[in-house]
Write a protein that holds these residues in place. Structure first.
Motif, PDB file in Angstrom:
ATOM      1  N   GLN A 100      37.673  44.347  48.825  1.00  0.00           N
ATOM      2  CA  GLN A 100      38.099  43.025  49.275  1.00  0.00           C
ATOM      3  C   GLN A 100      37.673  41.947  48.281  1.00  0.00           C
ATOM      4  OE1 GLN A 100      36.532  42.536  53.183  1.00  0.00           O
ATOM      5  NE2 GLN A 100      38.070  43.849  54.175  1.00  0.00           N
ATOM      6  N   ASP A 101      36.443  42.066  47.744  1.00  0.00           N
ATOM      7  CA  ASP A 101      35.991  41.104  46.747  1.00  0.00           C
ATOM      8  C   ASP A 101      36.835  41.175  45.484  1.00  0.00           C
ATOM      9  OD1 ASP A 101      34.057  40.358  48.522  1.00  0.00           O
ATOM     10  OD2 ASP A 101      32.474  41.610  47.635  1.00  0.00           O
ATOM     11  N   THR A 118      39.984  42.174  45.211  1.00  0.00           N
ATOM     12  CA  THR A 118      41.307  41.597  45.475  1.00  0.00           C
ATOM     13  C   THR A 118      41.245  40.078  45.535  1.00  0.00           C
ATOM     14  OG1 THR A 118      40.889  41.934  47.839  1.00  0.00           O
ATOM     15  CG2 THR A 118      42.173  43.622  46.686  1.00  0.00           C
ATOM     16  N   ALA A 119      40.151  39.528  46.089  1.00  0.00           N
ATOM     17  CA  ALA A 119      40.003  38.071  46.124  1.00  0.00           C
ATOM     18  C   ALA A 119      39.866  37.507  44.721  1.00  0.00           C
ATOM     19  CB  ALA A 119      38.794  37.693  46.973  1.00  0.00           C
ATOM     20  N   ASP A 120      39.091  38.192  43.863  1.00  0.00           N
ATOM     21  CA  ASP A 120      38.942  37.733  42.484  1.00  0.00           C
ATOM     22  C   ASP A 120      40.260  37.789  41.738  1.00  0.00           C
ATOM     23  OD1 ASP A 120      36.284  37.342  42.996  1.00  0.00           O
ATOM     24  OD2 ASP A 120      35.650  39.289  42.187  1.00  0.00           O
ATOM     25  N   SER A 158      43.257  37.549  43.050  1.00  0.00           N
ATOM     26  CA  SER A 158      44.133  36.484  43.544  1.00  0.00           C
ATOM     27  C   SER A 158      43.733  35.132  42.955  1.00  0.00           C
ATOM     28  CB  SER A 158      44.083  36.434  45.066  1.00  0.00           C
ATOM     29  OG  SER A 158      42.771  36.122  45.519  1.00  0.00           O
ATOM     30  N   ARG A 159      42.434  34.921  42.805  1.00  0.00           N
ATOM     31  CA  ARG A 159      41.991  33.664  42.188  1.00  0.00           C
ATOM     32  C   ARG A 159      42.440  33.575  40.744  1.00  0.00           C
ATOM     33  NH1 ARG A 159      35.801  34.033  44.468  1.00  0.00           N
ATOM     34  NH2 ARG A 159      36.287  33.600  46.673  1.00  0.00           N
ATOM     35  N   SER A 201      36.482  27.142  43.526  1.00  0.00           N
ATOM     36  CA  SER A 201      37.738  27.763  43.960  1.00  0.00           C
ATOM     37  C   SER A 201      38.019  27.443  45.416  1.00  0.00           C
ATOM     38  CB  SER A 201      37.681  29.280  43.756  1.00  0.00           C
ATOM     39  OG  SER A 201      36.610  29.820  44.496  1.00  0.00           O
TER      40      SER A 201
END
Length: 301
Positions: A211-212, A214-216, A218-219, A242
């Motif tokens: 999850q981390d 994928t968040a990175d 997307s950022r 962010s």
């Protein structure tokens, strides 16, 4: 070799042989196992629980032991494997209709049958006094005799109807060999539960890492999209800002946020509905209606 009075000692008085092994009364042993708590040595009374090794306890004695394990108690070795109330099961016992309790022999002037049990098997009616082998189910806590389970073969509890397997049967007050087998199965079951818990923790950690990541990603994609639209790298949000950048994107325009429509200007609302609010003309007071003094809870319109 005579004593005073001319007595002659016999051989067993002069030669000391090996000490006789003290034999335990079987009847007393059965009564101690099936009528008394294995920890507190008090008479069994409801609620009664059984451990994974098949020993019988009073539930209040187990709770007192778990609350204060440092207190000095006899027979603490029989509960060394009990870590919490999850390691014991409350038994669903069937009362013996012939049992009158201690009321029958209050004066102590009549015969008391020590083998008369408080509980019986609900299927065949055998008394739970140690002469017959009894089992309890770890799923529901119901107690049955070996004869009932052997004669009426089923995979559903005779008393409550819950399904069970052969691994759920635990013998009550079994022999040394049976207790050793129960202890081995208990250790295997606990080791499997421990490994399953560790695997679950590692799986949750992997999910958090994905999850981390994928968040990175997307950022980084949002930053790249902003640069492709002509936004400079100085104005692009960094890792620390962010969250603020995403909030600013989701925030509504200031013109829309600041504009508030008055209820009195709404044409779709009736005049009766508008009169419920203080902004209505009927709620406003004239100068003649206003008083010169102020009350404890003044209302100004």
């Amino acid at each position: 070799m005579g004593c005073d009075g001319g007595t002659i000692p016999k051989r067993h008085e002069l030669v000391k042989g090996p000490k006789k092994v003290e034999k335990v009364d079987k009847n007393a042993e059965l009564v101690a196992k099936w009528k008394y708590c294995a920890l507190s040595q008090e008479k069994l009374k409801r609620p009664i629980v059984a451990c994974e090794l098949g020993r019988l306890f009073n539930k209040d004695a187990i709770i007192e032991y778990l609350l204060d394990k440092t207190a000095e108690r006899p027979n603490t070795e029989v509960v060394s494997h009990i870590r919490s109330l999850k390691d014991v099961k409350e038994l669903n016992l069937t009362d013996n209709p012939a049992w009158e309790g201690e009321r029958r022999n209050i004066k102590g002037d009549c015969y008391e049958d020590m083998h008369l049990a408080m509980f019986i098997c609900p299927v065949v009616g055998l008394e739970m006094n140690g002469k017959h082998k009894f089992f309890y189910l770890q799923t529901c806590g119901c107690v049955f005799s070996e004869r009932a389970l052997r004669e009426v073969k089923t995979v559903i509890c005779h008393k409550c109807g819950d399904p069970f397997q052969e691994e759920d049967l635990v013998v009550l007050n079994g022999t040394k060999e049976e207790v050793d087998a129960l202890q081995k199965s208990m250790e295997d079951r606990r080791s499997k539960a421990k490994t399953a818990k560790k695997s679950k923790k590692s799986k949750d950690a992997k999910v958090c890492q994905t999850q981390d990541s994928t968040a990175d990603s997307s950022r980084s994609s949002s930053v790249n999209g902003a640069s492709s639209r002509g936004i400079s790298s100085d104005s692009a949000p960094g890792p620390s800002s962010s969250g603020e950048y995403l909030k600013s994107l989701k925030a509504p325009p200031a013109a829309l946020a600041g504009s508030k429509r008055s209820i009195q200007d709404m044409r779709d609302k009736s005049e009766t509905f508008k009169s419920l609010f203080t902004s209505h003309s009927s709620a406003k007071r004239s100068k003649e209606q206003t008083s010169n003094w102020v009350t404890h809870t003044p209302y100004h319109f």
